[in-house]
Design a protein around this motif. Sequence first.
Motif, PDB file in Angstrom:
ATOM      1  N   LYS A   2     -20.844  79.277 125.245  1.00  0.00           N
ATOM      2  CA  LYS A   2     -20.180  80.456 125.766  1.00  0.00           C
ATOM      3  C   LYS A   2     -19.978  81.448 124.635  1.00  0.00           C
ATOM      4  CE  LYS A   2     -17.787  77.902 129.316  1.00  0.00           C
ATOM      5  NZ  LYS A   2     -16.530  77.354 129.787  1.00  0.00           N
ATOM      6  N   ARG A   3     -20.091  82.711 124.964  1.00  0.00           N
ATOM      7  CA  ARG A   3     -19.938  83.763 123.960  1.00  0.00           C
ATOM      8  C   ARG A   3     -18.470  83.866 123.583  1.00  0.00           C
ATOM      9  NH1 ARG A   3     -23.523  86.486 121.524  1.00  0.00           N
ATOM     10  NH2 ARG A   3     -23.765  88.712 121.536  1.00  0.00           N
ATOM     11  N   GLN A   4     -18.201  83.910 122.273  1.00  0.00           N
ATOM     12  CA  GLN A   4     -16.823  84.034 121.834  1.00  0.00           C
ATOM     13  C   GLN A   4     -16.779  84.807 120.533  1.00  0.00           C
ATOM     14  OE1 GLN A   4     -15.929  79.871 121.662  1.00  0.00           O
ATOM     15  NE2 GLN A   4     -16.084  79.806 119.466  1.00  0.00           N
ATOM     16  N   ASN A  15      -9.025  71.183 121.852  1.00  0.00           N
ATOM     17  CA  ASN A  15      -8.953  70.249 122.967  1.00  0.00           C
ATOM     18  C   ASN A  15      -9.652  68.969 122.523  1.00  0.00           C
ATOM     19  OD1 ASN A  15      -8.882  68.928 125.364  1.00  0.00           O
ATOM     20  ND2 ASN A  15      -9.865  70.526 126.564  1.00  0.00           N
ATOM     21  N   MET A  16      -8.889  67.926 122.278  1.00  0.00           N
ATOM     22  CA  MET A  16      -9.444  66.686 121.729  1.00  0.00           C
ATOM     23  C   MET A  16      -9.816  65.674 122.811  1.00  0.00           C
ATOM     24  SD  MET A  16      -9.656  67.148 118.532  1.00  0.00           S
ATOM     25  CE  MET A  16      -9.873  65.538 117.860  1.00  0.00           C
ATOM     26  N   GLU A  17     -10.160  66.148 123.980  1.00  0.00           N
ATOM     27  CA  GLU A  17     -10.539  65.244 125.058  1.00  0.00           C
ATOM     28  C   GLU A  17     -11.938  64.689 124.783  1.00  0.00           C
ATOM     29  OE1 GLU A  17     -11.082  65.402 129.898  1.00  0.00           O
ATOM     30  OE2 GLU A  17     -10.514  67.197 128.815  1.00  0.00           O
ATOM     31  N   PRO A  18     -12.100  63.369 124.731  1.00  0.00           N
ATOM     32  CA  PRO A  18     -13.423  62.806 124.433  1.00  0.00           C
ATOM     33  C   PRO A  18     -14.410  63.036 125.568  1.00  0.00           C
ATOM     34  CG  PRO A  18     -11.879  61.073 124.993  1.00  0.00           C
ATOM     35  CD  PRO A  18     -11.090  62.359 124.942  1.00  0.00           C
ATOM     36  N   ARG A  19     -15.675  63.077 125.206  1.00  0.00           N
ATOM     37  CA  ARG A  19     -16.745  63.267 126.185  1.00  0.00           C
ATOM     38  C   ARG A  19     -16.865  61.993 127.035  1.00  0.00           C
ATOM     39  NH1 ARG A  19     -21.446  66.670 125.776  1.00  0.00           N
ATOM     40  NH2 ARG A  19     -20.585  67.325 123.784  1.00  0.00           N
ATOM     41  N   GLN A  57     -13.683  72.455 129.022  1.00  0.00           N
ATOM     42  CA  GLN A  57     -13.958  72.721 127.611  1.00  0.00           C
ATOM     43  C   GLN A  57     -14.252  74.201 127.392  1.00  0.00           C
ATOM     44  OE1 GLN A  57     -13.485  70.137 125.470  1.00  0.00           O
ATOM     45  NE2 GLN A  57     -12.950  69.136 127.394  1.00  0.00           N
ATOM     46  N   PRO A  58     -13.540  74.834 126.464  1.00  0.00           N
ATOM     47  CA  PRO A  58     -13.780  76.258 126.222  1.00  0.00           C
ATOM     48  C   PRO A  58     -15.053  76.525 125.411  1.00  0.00           C
ATOM     49  CG  PRO A  58     -12.059  75.453 124.761  1.00  0.00           C
ATOM     50  CD  PRO A  58     -12.424  74.314 125.671  1.00  0.00           C
ATOM     51  N   ASP A  59     -15.548  75.538 124.662  1.00  0.00           N
ATOM     52  CA  ASP A  59     -16.652  75.778 123.738  1.00  0.00           C
ATOM     53  C   ASP A  59     -18.030  75.463 124.293  1.00  0.00           C
ATOM     54  OD1 ASP A  59     -14.759  76.507 121.920  1.00  0.00           O
ATOM     55  OD2 ASP A  59     -14.682  74.557 120.945  1.00  0.00           O
TER      56      ASP A  59
END
Length: 89
Positions: A2-4, A15-19, A57-59
């Motif tokens: 995503k563009r940031q 955000n440390m949520e695992p995949r 996920q924002p990234d």
Amino acid sequence: MKRQTFTPLRDQKINMEPRPVSTDQIDGVMNSSEPLNEKMAKLNELRQSHDQWASRQPDTDGKPLLRYIDDAVKRLLHDDKLEKKVETS
């Protein structure tokens, strides 16, 4: 991706949520000796859980792994058709 714009590290929220899904899990389902419908159900569950994770996920948009899962489904269906053709001939 995503563009940031640039955000200083001190202002970033991590955000440390695992995949929840890995390519190893997908390959494990593909190589298992289960029937086709069970493999398809498991791949669908993996796809849904990854899609839900990616939406939080924002990234990342999660597209590469979604494509990998979709390709696995196509290979599974294609291989099953080939096996049926071999059995009939």
